[in-house]
Design a protein around this motif. Structure first.
Motif, mmCIF file in Angstrom:
data_model
loop_
_atom_site.group_PDB
_atom_site.id
_atom_site.type_symbol
_atom_site.label_atom_id
_atom_site.label_comp_id
_atom_site.label_asym_id
_atom_site.label_seq_id
_atom_site.Cartn_x
_atom_site.Cartn_y
_atom_site.Cartn_z
ATOM 1 N N LYS A 184 24.750 11.344 59.199
ATOM 2 C CA LYS A 184 24.075 12.620 58.925
ATOM 3 C C LYS A 184 25.049 13.619 58.292
ATOM 4 O O LYS A 184 24.679 14.347 57.374
ATOM 5 N N GLU A 234 25.505 12.549 54.731
ATOM 6 C CA GLU A 234 24.319 12.900 53.947
ATOM 7 C C GLU A 234 24.318 14.387 53.613
ATOM 8 O O GLU A 234 23.983 14.780 52.490
ATOM 9 N N GLU A 235 24.710 15.223 54.576
ATOM 10 C CA GLU A 235 24.753 16.664 54.336
ATOM 11 C C GLU A 235 25.817 17.010 53.295
ATOM 12 O O GLU A 235 25.595 17.846 52.421
ATOM 13 N N ARG A 294 24.392 16.115 49.962
ATOM 14 C CA ARG A 294 23.405 17.120 49.526
ATOM 15 C C ARG A 294 24.103 18.370 49.007
ATOM 16 O O ARG A 294 23.732 18.928 47.983
ATOM 17 N N LEU A 295 25.148 18.803 49.720
ATOM 18 C CA LEU A 295 25.890 19.976 49.304
ATOM 19 C C LEU A 295 26.580 19.735 47.963
ATOM 20 O O LEU A 295 26.504 20.568 47.064
ATOM 21 N N ALA A 325 25.750 17.597 45.665
ATOM 22 C CA ALA A 325 24.727 17.514 44.621
ATOM 23 C C ALA A 325 24.237 18.904 44.232
ATOM 24 O O ALA A 325 24.042 19.188 43.046
ATOM 25 N N SER A 326 24.085 19.771 45.209
ATOM 26 C CA SER A 326 23.642 21.135 44.928
ATOM 27 C C SER A 326 24.677 21.880 44.092
ATOM 28 O O SER A 326 24.335 22.574 43.132
#
Length: 194
Positions: free
Chosen positions: A63, A66-67, A70-71, A73-74
């Motif tokens: 997790k 994954e976070e 995501r960060l 990618a952002s």
């Protein structure tokens, strides 16, 4: 964990189905962690559910990863600076939208290309040799460079290149982050003329 997760879990189990899902739990020491659970009803000879068996896996690190993805990618998507990623051979494997806005090249234009397509020819071979020497020695290079837009117009940029290494320490990618400093250069020139 939402009450909907528990409702779904109990609805599946009461229907005699296997339930699989993720939720947050608390260890005996009070630490919060993520777990993935698979719970199955166990039936007796008459088909009645007598108890449940569950397999739990701590997925906290997954997790977190994954976070972080995501960060990252952002940041990649929303950065105002151009970002270009090349493989170990120096071929472009990805760019962000800011790269396209600054250079005029679309992602499709540059994928698989060498970053030399941006070269303005304002720097000699010794400049690039020094850049690569510093990059390999320090895993990092930062400075000003002139590149060309797709239109052929030269522009100054502040460029930072970082080496990404694999688990064995071998360079596997290069990440370039740059910004167009045309306005700053124009103001500097104007100030010098005063």
């Amino acid at each position: 964990t939402s009450s909907a997760t528990y409702r779904d879990m109990w609805a599946a189990l009461r229907a005699g189905q296997v339930w699989k899902g993720e939720f947050i739990n608390r260890r005996k020491n009070g630490e919060i962690y993520w777990e993935e659970s698979q719970i199955a009803p166990i039936r007796d000879a008459n088909g009645m559910v007598t108890h449940y068996v569950g397999v739990k896996t701590d997925i906290t690190e997954r997790k977190r990863s994954e976070e972080q993805l995501r960060l990252a990618a952002s940041v990649f998507i929303h950065a105002r600076e151009g970002i270009m990623i090349t493989d170990a051979n120096g071929l472009i494997i990805d760019v962000n939208q800011a790269f396209s806005s600054i250079t005029g090249y679309s992602r499709d234009d540059v994928l698989g290309q060498n970053p030399r397509i941006l070269r303005s020819n304002r720097h000699d071979q010794s400049f690039y040799a020094s850049l690569w020497r510093d990059l390999h020695a320090n895993d990092f290079w930062s400075g000003e460079i002139w590149n060309n837009r797709k239109s052929g117009d030269a522009y100054p940029e502040h460029l930072t290149i970082s080496v990404v290494r694999d688990d064995r320490g071998t360079p596997c990618q290069f990440v370039a982050l740059f910004s167009d400093i045309s306005e700053r250069k124009a103001l500097e020139e104007k100030a010098l003329k005063l």
